[in-house]
Design an enzyme around this catalytic site. Structure first.
Site, PDB file in Angstrom:
ATOM      1  CG  ASP A   1      -2.147   0.835   1.066  1.00 12.77           C
ATOM      2  OD1 ASP A   1      -3.253   0.285   1.170  1.00 12.77           O
ATOM      3  OD2 ASP A   1      -2.018   2.059   0.813  1.00 12.77           O
ATOM      4  CG  ASN A   2      -0.061   4.661  -2.576  1.00 18.68           C
ATOM      5  OD1 ASN A   2      -1.055   4.479  -1.872  1.00 18.68           O
ATOM      6  ND2 ASN A   2      -0.117   5.311  -3.722  1.00 18.68           N
TER       7      ASN A   2
ATOM      8  CE1 TYR B   1     -12.458   4.638 -10.003  1.00 17.09           C
ATOM      9  CE2 TYR B   1     -14.857   4.586 -10.130  1.00 17.09           C
ATOM     10  CZ  TYR B   1     -13.672   4.155  -9.562  1.00 17.09           C
ATOM     11  OH  TYR B   1     -13.713   3.235  -8.552  1.00 17.09           O
TER      12      TYR B   1
END
Ligand code: UDP
Length: 337
Positions: free
Chosen positions: A31-32, A149
């Site tokens: 995860d960033n 998106y």
């Protein structure tokens, strides 16, 4: 099994991590921390079978190494929430398209199964509902960020489908409908945590548009249950599944229900979409899943009602408010908004 969960520090990802660990699997979470939080993994961090890697799915070397070392990949890392997607369209698009491509290419290299999480936004303006997985996508122009998106997530699905068909990669696509539960932050615009927080603070509840748009809310524990069932089901490979509850409620009714349940003196404030998001914004009027395909395969049915969901969310918002009122409390720094 060792699972790589991308986006494992996020709201849904962290619950999935906990569930995998609880059943005895090993998990690596990548995860960033753009929208995820280490606090979501505080329980997982106590488990010797868990490892957290702070990094991005856009980092090909990290992804290659982690995919190589795992048995299967659950790809949940994505730019989440309409607000973020509207505010940072380019970053969202790159994370969602390029990130997924990097993950799936690595999975192909090492022949790892991939569960790819997608979204109900895939259906765009198709408001016929309940929608089967084969329902038409009805989209506005790509210049409207929301449809861009939707298209990005469709590209992810198409990638998974192509790798399955042309390279026999084991892929499963899961379209998640509105998910609610503990650890969901109000900061990214999702309606339930936002309205509940407004109600417990005595602020007006912001209902966008006329409030007649509808959604079906599913507790995150039911979503995780569906994901685990699909992971364990060989017949799910190469398929796409909707996951979501069937109870449909308008946002206006939801706001009224939250006011009643919290006993709040708050009023409802209707906010035009172009003020809430941006000029030209288009909402989905109705998002209702048909989950019979998932039920027939796995027997899945959601167990938590909208009442349960609101009870959880109200409890969380009240604890958050209480912690803010006591800044010296040890909980205060752990609570996120
Ligand atoms: N919404 C609202 N007030 C808010 C946040 C969201 O009325 O403060 C509306 C939003 O316009 C949408 C619905 O609630 O019609 C669900 O929004 P959310 O962002 O939670 O999910 P999504 O639009 O992706 O289904």
């Amino acid at each position: 099994m060792t699972y790589l969960v991308t986006g494992g520090a996020g709201f849904i990802g962290s619950h999935l991590v906990d569930a995998l660990l609880a059943r005895g699997d090993s998990v690596v979470a990548l995860d960033n921390l753009a929208t995820g939080s280490p606090a979501n993994l505080s329980e997982a961090a106590k488990n010797a079978s868990f490892r957290f890697v702070h990094g991005s799915v856009l980092d090909e070397l990290i992804v290659d190494e982690l995919v190589h070392r795992c048995d299967a990949v659950i790809h949940m890392a994505a730019a989440v929430g309409v607000r973020l997607v509207v505010e940072e369209p380019l970053r969202s698009l790159i994370t969602n398209i390029r990130g997924s491509q990097i993950v799936i290419e690595a999975a192909h290299r090492y022949r790892r199964k991939v569960l790819m999480t997608s979204t109900s936004d895939i259906y765009g303006k198709n408001s016929l509902g309940p929608l089967q997985e084969t329902a038409d996508r009805i989209l506005g122009p790509p210049s409207i960020v929301r449809w861009a998106y939707s298209t990005a997530k469709a590209v992810d699905e198409i990638l998974a489908n192509c790798y399955h068909r042309e390279h026999d990669l084991a892929t499963v696509v899961v379209r998640l409908f509105n998910t609610v539960g503990p650890r969901q932050s109000a900061a990214y615009g999702m309606v339930v945590p936002r309205l509940v927080r407004q109600a417990v603070r005595g602020e007006p509840l912001t209902v966008y548009g006329d409030g007649r748009q509808t959604r079906c809310f599913t507790h995150v524990s039911d979503i995780v249950d569906a994901l685990l069932r699909l992971l364990d089901e060989p017949a799910a490979i190469g398929q796409t599944y909707n996951v979501g509850a069937s109870r449909e409620i308008s946002i206006r009714e939801l706001a009224e229900m939250i006011i009643a349940r919290t006993g709040s003196a708050s009023a409802i404030r209707f906010v035009p979409y172009d003020q809430a998001y941006e000029s030209g914004f288009e909402d989905m009027q109705r998002k209702v899943p048909d989950t019979s395909k998932l039920r027939v395969l796995t027997g899945w049915l959601p167990r938590r009602s909208l009442d349960d969901i609101l009870t959880d969310a109200i409890g969380h918002a009240r604890r958050e408010l209480a912690a803010r009122a006591r800044p010296s409390s040890p909980h205060a720094s752990a609570m996120r908004t």
